[in-house]
Design a protein around this motif. Sequence first.
Motif, PDB file in Angstrom:
ATOM      1  N   ARG A 100       0.820  -1.220   0.000  1.00  0.00           N
ATOM      2  CA  ARG A 100       0.000   0.000   0.000  1.00  0.00           C
ATOM      3  C   ARG A 100       0.848   1.260   0.000  1.00  0.00           C
ATOM      4  N   LEU A 123       0.226  -3.280  -9.867  1.00  0.00           N
ATOM      5  CA  LEU A 123      -0.598  -4.443 -10.178  1.00  0.00           C
ATOM      6  C   LEU A 123      -1.194  -5.012  -8.893  1.00  0.00           C
ATOM      7  N   ASP A 124      -2.072  -6.003  -9.032  1.00  0.00           N
ATOM      8  CA  ASP A 124      -2.733  -6.607  -7.879  1.00  0.00           C
ATOM      9  C   ASP A 124      -1.779  -7.507  -7.094  1.00  0.00           C
ATOM     10  N   GLU A 125      -2.236  -7.901  -5.908  1.00  0.00           N
ATOM     11  CA  GLU A 125      -1.562  -8.892  -5.058  1.00  0.00           C
ATOM     12  C   GLU A 125      -0.138  -8.494  -4.680  1.00  0.00           C
TER      13      GLU A 125
END
Length: 343
Positions: A100, A123-125
């Motif tokens: 984050r 990007l995700d994850e």
Amino acid sequence: MKTNDFDYNLPEELIAQTPLEVRSNSKLLVVNKNNIDLKHDTFNNIIDYLNEGDVLVLNNTKVIPARLYGVKEDTKANIEILLLNQFSTNAWEALVKPARRVKLGTSISFGNGLLKVVCTEVLDEGIRHFDLIYDGDLEEILDQLGEMPLPPYIHQKLDNQSRYQTVYSKITGSAASPTAGLHFTKELLNNIREKGIIIQYVTLHVGLGTFRPVKVDDVKKHKMHSEFYMMDEKTANILNGAKEEGRNIVAVGTTSVRTLETVMNKYNEFREASGFTDIFIYPGYEFKAVDTLITNFHLPKSTLLMLVSAFSSKEIIMNAYHEAIKQKYRFFSFGDSMIIKNQ
């Protein structure tokens, strides 16, 4: 097919925390891929299960000390990154903690500025893309600043970093070791050659998939992350010759399997090839390249356990795992080994 079908209970004390003093002294479970017959041996005797003319395929990737600890240049917040895939000379994919705090344009400094990275894509994850900024040789800088990215289930510090490398590691780029190869010593490989077994190398840089559990209930809905692979022309020719003459191709580790099967699926033969593969092998898959598999014992509900089950059957492999637990085999990266073959 459910992910829970590949679950099993493992006593924590069987998770190997350190490598054996002598690599090849590990236990070897010999598995008949077609029935539940088992035999107990040691890896020193792996040569007894290989035949003259067999081609032994090893993954020669080299693990980089890819775990780095730095600070954001604006707030001085502590950031950890794990380098995963190299896209170009200075462009990398990385896993970030805490993600984050790292947004587009975030600059992170390591080693008082010896290395800096700038986030170019979110990007995700927890995945980010970075441009790396440095002077000199990146491999030398990583050797100075980085740590070997040991799996999270290993809690003891590794005193000798080379023990997380195979003795034949060569092509730099992996975020984790192809651990089935950790059992081989140079002496054992020489003995294997002297028996008339042909040793060849492919490359697959182990990336994000190693660190990601299967989170979906339905196995078929799991998405594999891609990893870079490479096969040269000499190796391709030798493997094609073995196939034509009916000689066994013996893959060392699931990464070698994925490379061999990727090339065979793409071309219906072995060829000089390189690129990224996201091949996901689970029961029902028809193997086209590999005849015998040498592998370690893998985590419950993992894609690696699914691949091994596909090579034999879920029932046979789970029976083998339960026997290994009963006989107190050591599990996972620094653990013991198994060979799965037609008896």
